[in-house]
Motif scaffolding. Structure first.
Motif, PDB file in Angstrom:
ATOM      1  N   SER A  97      15.508  27.166 -15.945  1.00  0.00           N
ATOM      2  CA  SER A  97      14.437  27.149 -16.951  1.00  0.00           C
ATOM      3  C   SER A  97      13.996  25.736 -17.313  1.00  0.00           C
ATOM      4  O   SER A  97      12.924  25.547 -17.886  1.00  0.00           O
ATOM      5  CB  SER A  97      14.898  27.889 -18.214  1.00  0.00           C
ATOM      6  OG  SER A  97      15.833  27.105 -18.949  1.00  0.00           O
ATOM      7  N   LEU A  98      14.827  24.747 -16.972  1.00  0.00           N
ATOM      8  CA  LEU A  98      14.517  23.350 -17.297  1.00  0.00           C
ATOM      9  C   LEU A  98      13.910  22.590 -16.127  1.00  0.00           C
ATOM     10  O   LEU A  98      13.502  21.442 -16.286  1.00  0.00           O
ATOM     11  CB  LEU A  98      15.803  22.628 -17.744  1.00  0.00           C
ATOM     12  CG  LEU A  98      16.499  23.187 -18.988  1.00  0.00           C
ATOM     13  CD1 LEU A  98      17.843  22.502 -19.190  1.00  0.00           C
ATOM     14  CD2 LEU A  98      15.635  23.016 -20.227  1.00  0.00           C
ATOM     15  N   LEU A  99      13.829  23.224 -14.962  1.00  0.00           N
ATOM     16  CA  LEU A  99      13.362  22.531 -13.761  1.00  0.00           C
ATOM     17  C   LEU A  99      11.900  22.134 -13.840  1.00  0.00           C
ATOM     18  O   LEU A  99      11.045  22.937 -14.225  1.00  0.00           O
ATOM     19  CB  LEU A  99      13.547  23.424 -12.530  1.00  0.00           C
ATOM     20  CG  LEU A  99      14.921  23.443 -11.870  1.00  0.00           C
ATOM     21  CD1 LEU A  99      14.913  24.462 -10.733  1.00  0.00           C
ATOM     22  CD2 LEU A  99      15.295  22.064 -11.352  1.00  0.00           C
ATOM     23  N   GLY A 100      11.616  20.885 -13.454  1.00  0.00           N
ATOM     24  CA  GLY A 100      10.247  20.415 -13.310  1.00  0.00           C
ATOM     25  C   GLY A 100       9.878  20.339 -11.842  1.00  0.00           C
ATOM     26  O   GLY A 100      10.731  20.523 -10.969  1.00  0.00           O
ATOM     27  N   PRO A 101       8.618  20.036 -11.533  1.00  0.00           N
ATOM     28  CA  PRO A 101       8.157  20.031 -10.136  1.00  0.00           C
ATOM     29  C   PRO A 101       8.780  18.933  -9.280  1.00  0.00           C
ATOM     30  O   PRO A 101       8.827  19.059  -8.056  1.00  0.00           O
ATOM     31  CB  PRO A 101       6.642  19.835 -10.264  1.00  0.00           C
ATOM     32  CG  PRO A 101       6.452  19.202 -11.596  1.00  0.00           C
ATOM     33  CD  PRO A 101       7.530  19.745 -12.469  1.00  0.00           C
ATOM     34  N   ASP A 102       9.271  17.881  -9.906  1.00  0.00           N
ATOM     35  CA  ASP A 102       9.840  16.758  -9.148  1.00  0.00           C
ATOM     36  C   ASP A 102      11.341  16.609  -9.378  1.00  0.00           C
ATOM     37  O   ASP A 102      11.876  15.495  -9.387  1.00  0.00           O
ATOM     38  CB  ASP A 102       9.124  15.452  -9.528  1.00  0.00           C
ATOM     39  CG  ASP A 102       7.654  15.471  -9.130  1.00  0.00           C
ATOM     40  OD1 ASP A 102       7.354  15.936  -8.004  1.00  0.00           O
ATOM     41  OD2 ASP A 102       6.809  15.039  -9.936  1.00  0.00           O
ATOM     42  N   SER A 103      12.022  17.727  -9.536  1.00  0.00           N
ATOM     43  CA  SER A 103      13.471  17.675  -9.749  1.00  0.00           C
ATOM     44  C   SER A 103      14.165  17.192  -8.476  1.00  0.00           C
ATOM     45  O   SER A 103      13.663  17.365  -7.367  1.00  0.00           O
ATOM     46  CB  SER A 103      14.004  19.050 -10.140  1.00  0.00           C
ATOM     47  OG  SER A 103      13.744  19.985  -9.105  1.00  0.00           O
ATOM     48  N   LYS A 104      15.331  16.588  -8.650  1.00  0.00           N
ATOM     49  CA  LYS A 104      16.117  16.096  -7.519  1.00  0.00           C
ATOM     50  C   LYS A 104      16.680  17.280  -6.744  1.00  0.00           C
ATOM     51  O   LYS A 104      17.057  18.299  -7.329  1.00  0.00           O
ATOM     52  CB  LYS A 104      17.257  15.201  -7.999  1.00  0.00           C
ATOM     53  CG  LYS A 104      16.813  14.005  -8.822  1.00  0.00           C
ATOM     54  CD  LYS A 104      15.941  13.063  -8.029  1.00  0.00           C
ATOM     55  CE  LYS A 104      15.536  11.865  -8.874  1.00  0.00           C
ATOM     56  NZ  LYS A 104      14.482  11.062  -8.241  1.00  0.00           N
ATOM     57  N   PRO A 105      16.775  17.162  -5.423  1.00  0.00           N
ATOM     58  CA  PRO A 105      17.245  18.296  -4.596  1.00  0.00           C
ATOM     59  C   PRO A 105      18.632  18.820  -4.995  1.00  0.00           C
ATOM     60  O   PRO A 105      18.876  20.017  -4.944  1.00  0.00           O
ATOM     61  CB  PRO A 105      17.263  17.711  -3.179  1.00  0.00           C
ATOM     62  CG  PRO A 105      16.306  16.567  -3.226  1.00  0.00           C
ATOM     63  CD  PRO A 105      16.371  16.013  -4.611  1.00  0.00           C
ATOM     64  N   ASN A 106      19.536  17.930  -5.354  1.00  0.00           N
ATOM     65  CA  ASN A 106      20.900  18.348  -5.693  1.00  0.00           C
ATOM     66  C   ASN A 106      21.154  18.301  -7.201  1.00  0.00           C
ATOM     67  O   ASN A 106      22.293  18.095  -7.631  1.00  0.00           O
ATOM     68  CB  ASN A 106      21.913  17.450  -4.976  1.00  0.00           C
ATOM     69  CG  ASN A 106      21.870  17.630  -3.475  1.00  0.00           C
ATOM     70  OD1 ASN A 106      21.690  18.741  -2.982  1.00  0.00           O
ATOM     71  ND2 ASN A 106      22.007  16.542  -2.742  1.00  0.00           N
ATOM     72  N   ALA A 107      20.114  18.495  -7.991  1.00  0.00           N
ATOM     73  CA  ALA A 107      20.236  18.337  -9.445  1.00  0.00           C
ATOM     74  C   ALA A 107      21.334  19.218 -10.032  1.00  0.00           C
ATOM     75  O   ALA A 107      22.169  18.744 -10.802  1.00  0.00           O
ATOM     76  CB  ALA A 107      18.897  18.630 -10.118  1.00  0.00           C
ATOM     77  N   PHE A 108      21.336  20.501  -9.689  1.00  0.00           N
ATOM     78  CA  PHE A 108      22.328  21.420 -10.267  1.00  0.00           C
ATOM     79  C   PHE A 108      23.745  20.958  -9.944  1.00  0.00           C
ATOM     80  O   PHE A 108      24.611  20.900 -10.819  1.00  0.00           O
ATOM     81  CB  PHE A 108      22.134  22.839  -9.734  1.00  0.00           C
ATOM     82  CG  PHE A 108      20.950  23.576 -10.304  1.00  0.00           C
ATOM     83  CD1 PHE A 108      19.936  22.903 -10.989  1.00  0.00           C
ATOM     84  CD2 PHE A 108      20.849  24.947 -10.159  1.00  0.00           C
ATOM     85  CE1 PHE A 108      18.845  23.588 -11.502  1.00  0.00           C
ATOM     86  CE2 PHE A 108      19.762  25.640 -10.673  1.00  0.00           C
ATOM     87  CZ  PHE A 108      18.755  24.955 -11.341  1.00  0.00           C
ATOM     88  N   LEU A 109      23.981  20.637  -8.677  1.00  0.00           N
ATOM     89  CA  LEU A 109      25.307  20.222  -8.234  1.00  0.00           C
ATOM     90  C   LEU A 109      25.751  18.947  -8.949  1.00  0.00           C
ATOM     91  O   LEU A 109      26.884  18.848  -9.430  1.00  0.00           O
ATOM     92  CB  LEU A 109      25.300  20.001  -6.722  1.00  0.00           C
ATOM     93  CG  LEU A 109      26.638  19.610  -6.085  1.00  0.00           C
ATOM     94  CD1 LEU A 109      27.677  20.700  -6.318  1.00  0.00           C
ATOM     95  CD2 LEU A 109      26.460  19.351  -4.594  1.00  0.00           C
ATOM     96  N   ASP A 110      24.852  17.984  -9.046  1.00  0.00           N
ATOM     97  CA  ASP A 110      25.178  16.719  -9.713  1.00  0.00           C
ATOM     98  C   ASP A 110      25.509  16.935 -11.189  1.00  0.00           C
ATOM     99  O   ASP A 110      26.436  16.315 -11.737  1.00  0.00           O
ATOM    100  CB  ASP A 110      24.022  15.721  -9.581  1.00  0.00           C
ATOM    101  CG  ASP A 110      23.833  15.225  -8.151  1.00  0.00           C
ATOM    102  OD1 ASP A 110      24.749  15.416  -7.331  1.00  0.00           O
ATOM    103  OD2 ASP A 110      22.764  14.661  -7.855  1.00  0.00           O
TER     104      ASP A 110
END
Length: 194
Positions: free
Chosen positions: A23-36
Motif C-alpha cells: 500500500s506504500l509502494l510508489g512508481p519508482d520503488s527499489k526492486p528489492n525494497a521489501f527484502l531490504d
C-alpha cells in the motif's frame, strides 16, 4: 505461581507485512525494497534505529511520499488475532499466574498492540526487544529480561513460533514450546502436563 512468556507474532497475533508495504509502494520503488526493509527490521527491533530514521529510510526505498503518520498507520495494520492463545492467556491469568509479553518488536508496533488488543490487558509485564536492546535469539535478550523481571527459568514457560528462539530459550533453562496455530491443541496439552 508460574510465569508464562508469550511471544506476540504468530502466537498472539498473526501478521503479514506484504499488504502494508504494498500500500506504500510508489512508481519508482527499489526492486528489492521489501527484502531490504525486512532485513533491516532486526536493527529497528533491537532499538539501534530510531523510528523516524527507519520510516524515512523505508519511505525512500518504497518511493512513498506520504507523511510519517501515514506510513505508521500502514505499518501498524498487519495483525490478526489468534483467539485460541487469547483464551489461554485469559485462563492462565485467572488462575493466578504471571504473564509476560516476550517479543521482538519495535516502537510503532508495541504501542499499537498495547492500545488496540484487549488480550494485552492480562499481561503483567512486557519484554520488548527495542526497549531491552537485544533481539531473540541472542543471549542478551534472555539474560537482561531474567534480571529485569526476576524471571526464574525453572518456573517459567516460554511460547514462541520460531525454532531458533525456542532453542535459545531451552539453552537458558526455560521450559519452552514451539507454537503453531494449526496445532493449537499441542500447546494446550503442554500447558496441562507441565
Amino acid at each position: 505461581m508460574k510465569t508464562y512468556l508469550f511471544d506476540i507474532g504468530n502466537v498472539l497475533l498473526a501478521f503479514d507485512f506484504t499488504p502494508a508495504l504494498t500500500s506504500l509502494l510508489g512508481p519508482d520503488s527499489k526492486p528489492n525494497a521489501f527484502l531490504d526493509i525486512i532485513e533491516r527490521k532486526d536493527a529497528f527491533e533491537s532499538g539501534q534505529v530510531e523510528v523516524d530514521d527507519y520510516v524515512q529510510w523505508a519511505s525512500k526505498l518504497l518511493d512513498f511520499h506520504g507523511t510519517v503518520e501515514e506510513f505508521k498507520h500502514a505499518w501498524r495494520h498487519i495483525f490478526t488475532p489468534i483467539l485460541g492463545t487469547w483464551e489461554l492467556a485469559e485462563k492462565l491469568k485467572a488462575d493466578g499466574h504471571r504473564l509476560i509479553l516476550y517479543s521482538n518488536t519495535n516502537a510503532i508496533h508495541a504501542i499499537h498492540c498495547l492500545e488496540t488488543y484487549s488480550v494485552f490487558e492480562h499481561f503483567d509485564h512486557a519484554v520488548f526487544s527495542h526497549e531491552i536492546g537485544a533481539i531473540k535469539p541472542h543471549p542478551e535478550f534472555f539474560l537482561r529480561s531474567f534480571e529485569k523481571f526476576n524471571i526464574d527459568p525453572a518456573l517459567s514457560y516460554y511460547i514462541d513460533d520460531l525454532p531458533e528462539n525456542i532453542e535459545a530459550g531451552r539453552s537458558h533453562g526455560l521450559n519452552s514450546h514451539l507454537y503453531s496455530a494449526d496445532r493449537h491443541h499441542e500447546l494446550l496439552e503442554w500447558v496441562t502436563t507441565h
